[in-house]
Design a protein around this motif. Structure first.
Motif, PDB file in Angstrom:
ATOM      1  N   SER A  16      24.842  32.288  52.984  1.00 30.15           N
ATOM      2  CA  SER A  16      25.436  32.462  51.651  1.00 30.15           C
ATOM      3  C   SER A  16      26.623  33.398  51.704  1.00 30.15           C
ATOM      4  N   ILE A  17      27.487  33.245  50.702  1.00 33.92           N
ATOM      5  CA  ILE A  17      28.660  34.104  50.545  1.00 33.92           C
ATOM      6  C   ILE A  17      28.760  34.503  49.076  1.00 33.92           C
ATOM      7  N   LYS A  18      28.750  35.793  48.818  1.00 34.61           N
ATOM      8  CA  LYS A  18      28.984  36.294  47.454  1.00 34.61           C
ATOM      9  C   LYS A  18      30.448  36.682  47.353  1.00 34.61           C
ATOM     10  N   ALA A  19      31.162  36.096  46.398  1.00 37.36           N
ATOM     11  CA  ALA A  19      32.589  36.354  46.229  1.00 37.36           C
ATOM     12  C   ALA A  19      32.841  37.033  44.890  1.00 37.36           C
ATOM     13  N   VAL A  20      33.635  38.101  44.909  1.00 37.76           N
ATOM     14  CA  VAL A  20      34.025  38.812  43.692  1.00 37.76           C
ATOM     15  C   VAL A  20      35.536  38.967  43.707  1.00 37.76           C
ATOM     16  N   SER A  21      36.186  38.480  42.645  1.00 33.31           N
ATOM     17  CA  SER A  21      37.633  38.621  42.524  1.00 33.31           C
ATOM     18  C   SER A  21      37.959  39.729  41.537  1.00 33.31           C
ATOM     19  N   LEU A  22      39.036  40.445  41.837  1.00 29.19           N
ATOM     20  CA  LEU A  22      39.491  41.541  40.975  1.00 29.19           C
ATOM     21  C   LEU A  22      40.966  41.345  40.671  1.00 29.19           C
ATOM     22  N   ASP A  23      41.293  41.252  39.389  1.00 29.44           N
ATOM     23  CA  ASP A  23      42.686  41.203  38.950  1.00 29.44           C
ATOM     24  C   ASP A  23      43.081  42.629  38.563  1.00 29.44           C
ATOM     25  N   VAL A  24      43.934  43.232  39.354  1.00 26.41           N
ATOM     26  CA  VAL A  24      44.262  44.642  39.127  1.00 26.41           C
ATOM     27  C   VAL A  24      45.130  44.835  37.891  1.00 26.41           C
ATOM     28  N   MET A  25      45.765  43.794  37.405  1.00 23.32           N
ATOM     29  CA  MET A  25      46.598  43.923  36.210  1.00 23.32           C
ATOM     30  C   MET A  25      45.768  43.898  34.942  1.00 23.32           C
ATOM     31  N   THR A  26      44.749  43.058  34.907  1.00 17.60           N
ATOM     32  CA  THR A  26      43.922  42.930  33.701  1.00 17.60           C
ATOM     33  C   THR A  26      42.573  43.625  33.837  1.00 17.60           C
ATOM     34  N   GLY A  27      42.172  43.918  35.084  1.00 17.94           N
ATOM     35  CA  GLY A  27      40.862  44.512  35.310  1.00 17.94           C
ATOM     36  C   GLY A  27      39.739  43.501  35.294  1.00 17.94           C
ATOM     37  N   GLU A  28      40.081  42.211  35.156  1.00 19.72           N
ATOM     38  CA  GLU A  28      39.049  41.174  35.088  1.00 19.72           C
ATOM     39  C   GLU A  28      38.354  41.021  36.442  1.00 19.72           C
TER      40      GLU A  28
END
Length: 260
Positions: A16-28
């Motif tokens: 398995s692979i857990k992926a988390v994305s971070l948008d540094v401009m919006t904080g999403e």
């Protein structure tokens, strides 16, 4: 300036692979779980941001995922796990999602020490020398098992030369002594035959792998550097090849002469 504002942390496991994305401009922050499927990960990353950068920690899964993602056009690096210093509070709430988000945040602030990723030829050469090291360990263990089996029966090789010097183990004389041993019980003779055969098979595998390593070391890519290291006292072909294959490119070490 950075080419992207989106950073993706990947917590990679065997299945398995857990992926988390971070948008540094919006904080999403977005989180998703995949099987070990580079294509699915690449598709999701592109849907979030085609210019996103990804990172996962170095470990037992090696460089396979990085190579697959790069081949699919996704910017992915491998971070040195030894340089990943987590706050104590984060260590107390460790889970896959938090680990992946931590990686994304570390990458977003440029605090990831990237591991040099070898190409397929270099990685294959490394695998060969590591297999040789395993074969050496197997031979050592096989010899120890045989010796301890004989010791349990009170049998210790103690032949000496005419000058009184004790002859060494695993010499022709030692093997002749082992082959002369006969036990009263048939089961013991079967056990002895097993241990003797294990040593001989391990020795054959070690010799075979040594030949393969020497053949790999003669390839144009490696030969000059291997020959240069062999000029050092006590460095044989297998040792030189091990150093060269593991380094990949000496020029990446700033304190080492690139001409080696």
């Amino acid at each position: 300036m950075l080419d992207t504002t989106t950073f993706v942390g990947l917590d990679v496991h065997t299945r398995s692979i857990k992926a988390v994305s971070l948008d540094v401009m919006t904080g999403e922050v977005r989180c998703v779980t995949f099987g070990y499927d580079a294509g699915a990960v690449a598709g999701w990353v592109r849907s979030v941001d085609p210019k996103a950068r990804c990172v996962y920690e170095s470990g037992v899964t090696g460089f396979d995922l990085q190579k697959r993602l790069s081949g699919l056009g996704v910017d992915c690096v491998v971070g040195a796990v030894s340089k990943m210093i987590k706050p104590s509070a984060d260590r107390r709430r460790k889970n896959d999602r938090n680990d992946a988000e931590f990686l994304a945040r570390m990458l977003s602030v440029g605090n990831v020490v990237e591991v040099w990723v070898p190409d397929d030829e270099c990685e294959a050469a490394r695998d060969l020398t590591r297999a040789l090291e395993d074969a050496r360990d197997d031979l050592s263990r096989s010899k120890q098992r045989l010796s301890k089996f004989l010791l349990r029966h009170g049998l210790v090789f103690d032949e000496r030369t005419p000058t009184g010097r004790r002859k060494g183990n695993w010499t022709r004389a030692h093997w002749s002594w082992i082959e002369s041993i006969r036990f009263a019980e048939g089961a013991d003779n079967e056990a002895l035959a097993y241990y003797v055969d294990a040593v001989r098979r391990a020795a054959e595998e070690k010799a075979r792998l040594e030949g393969l390593v020497e053949g790999e070391a003669r390839k144009p890519r490696w030969r000059r550097r291997v020959d240069s290291l062999r000029c050092l006292k006590g460095v044989d072909t297998a040792t030189a090849a091990d150093l060269v294959f593991e380094a990949g490119e000496f020029s990446r070490f700033r304190t080492l002469l690139a001409s080696i």
